[in-house]
Each structure stands twice: as C-alpha cells, then as structure tokens.
Design a protein around this motif. Structure first.
Motif, mmCIF file in Angstrom:
data_model
loop_
_atom_site.group_PDB
_atom_site.id
_atom_site.type_symbol
_atom_site.label_atom_id
_atom_site.label_comp_id
_atom_site.label_asym_id
_atom_site.label_seq_id
_atom_site.Cartn_x
_atom_site.Cartn_y
_atom_site.Cartn_z
ATOM 1 N N LEU A 5 0.846 -1.189 0.000
ATOM 2 C CA LEU A 5 0.000 0.000 0.000
ATOM 3 C C LEU A 5 0.886 1.245 0.000
ATOM 4 O O LEU A 5 2.041 1.189 0.444
ATOM 5 N N PRO A 6 0.391 2.391 -0.479
ATOM 6 C CA PRO A 6 1.184 3.619 -0.446
ATOM 7 C C PRO A 6 1.661 3.922 0.976
ATOM 8 O O PRO A 6 0.897 3.800 1.931
ATOM 9 N N ALA A 7 2.917 4.279 1.109
ATOM 10 C CA ALA A 7 3.580 4.635 2.369
ATOM 11 C C ALA A 7 3.817 3.440 3.284
ATOM 12 O O ALA A 7 4.249 3.605 4.418
ATOM 13 N N GLU A 8 3.577 2.210 2.813
ATOM 14 C CA GLU A 8 3.896 1.020 3.597
ATOM 15 C C GLU A 8 5.395 0.762 3.505
ATOM 16 O O GLU A 8 6.030 1.037 2.481
ATOM 17 N N LEU A 9 5.975 0.225 4.577
ATOM 18 C CA LEU A 9 7.415 -0.008 4.619
ATOM 19 C C LEU A 9 7.861 -0.945 3.496
ATOM 20 O O LEU A 9 7.327 -2.045 3.351
#
Length: 192
Positions: A3-7
């Motif tokens: 997902l966006p901004a997931e590590l």
C-alpha cells in the motif's frame, strides 16, 4: 503489492568517494528487510554483508556542494541504482563492487536531485548526515528463491521514497583508492 507509504525496505551500506581517481561518489550495501521476501531468505547465515542475498549498487555520480553555517549540503544528480540477488553471497565492504554481483532483479532511477545534509559542530566536525529521495522502478526481472516466485514490479510497482542517516565521521582506515567512506542506513516506503 504494498500500500502507499507502507514499509518497503531497510538497507545499510557505505558511500564511497573516489576523489583520487574520478571524483565520483557511489553507494553500495545490502538489505536488512525487503518487503514480500521471507526474512529467512535474506541471509545465508548470520546477518551481515558476507551473507546477504539481496544487495544494491549505485551508478557512480558527481555531487556538488552548498554550505549554510554548520550545514553542508551535497546535491546529488538524478541517477540509478540496481538491486541484486546473490545466490552465493560474497559481498564485502572492502570491495564495494562485490555488491553488484549476481542477478540484477531491479533498477530504480532517482526522480530528482537528492539533497544530503551534514550537520557539523562548532569546530567543523561532522556529527550526522541525512537525505531523502524518491526513486521510480524502471526495470524488474522475475526470480525464484526458496521455491517461491518474486518480481519487484508486483511488490513495488511505482517505486520508493527513502530516508537515510549517515555517520558523521568517515570510516578509518579508508580502503585503498578512496578519499572517504561513510556508513549509512536507509528506510524506504512504497510510492502510490
């Protein structure tokens, strides 16, 4: 897919300044975490550069500098770095080119100039450095490891934003042929 901004990853490596030969700077290192890859598959033994299956290497580049009081900024141009799968790991920081061995599984291109900032004390000694950059995935190759199939184009289809922290003082002794070597770590999140 993350997902966006997931590590996306954690890395550690070293910047190598090659003033004695070309004046180029490049960074090399390995992954401590790579999203989607089983942790047990990252190393062939105790975690460290010599056992790291996933490594990275940047295309050497020339940086420009700017100062503002105790801040020193390095302006790194747009450039590329590649990720490698080393089925028989043998990387060592004594030979930075050893991180660019094995199967190239992805190439990323930084999207803009990277500003790296070094903070110095009143005596002018570097204390810590940091940078942030975004990089787009420009090439990916599927691979198999441990009976599973992977492709970074499925895990990180757009790219990453990485936040880096570097040691203020260079590593001594400096390997032969290099002006300066500095250790760093980086944490990246997935782009949307």
């Amino acid at each position: 897919m993350l997902l966006p901004a997931e590590l996306a990853w954690y890395v550690t490596g070293r910047f190598y300044l090659d003033h004695k030969k070309t004046g180029n700077l490049a960074d090399y290192g390995y992954f401590l975490h790579l999203a989607g890859i089983d942790h047990e598959e990252l190393f062939t033994g105790k975690p460290g550069e010599g056992n790291a299956r996933f490594t990275f290497a940047a295309t050497p580049f020339s940086a420009r500098g700017v100062s503002n009081g105790g801040l020193k900024m390095s302006l790194d141009p747009v450039g590329e770095f590649s990720l490698y799968l080393q089925r028989t790991p043998a990387s060592t920081f004594d030979d930075p080119f050893s991180f660019a061995q094995g199967e190239r599984i992805a190439t990323f291109r930084r999207t803009s100039v990277v500003v790296g900032t070094t903070v110095a004390n009143a005596a002018g000694h570097a204390l810590v450095a940091s940078n942030v950059f975004s990089a787009r995935l420009v090439e990916s190759a599927p691979f198999e490891l441990g009976g599973r199939h992977y492709d970074l184009a499925h895990i990180l289809p757009v790219g990453v934003t990485q936040f880096g922290t570097a040691e203020g003082a260079p590593i001594t002794p400096t390997p032969s042929g290099y002006e300066m070597v500095v250790a760093f770590s980086g944490s990246a999140i997935a782009l949307a």
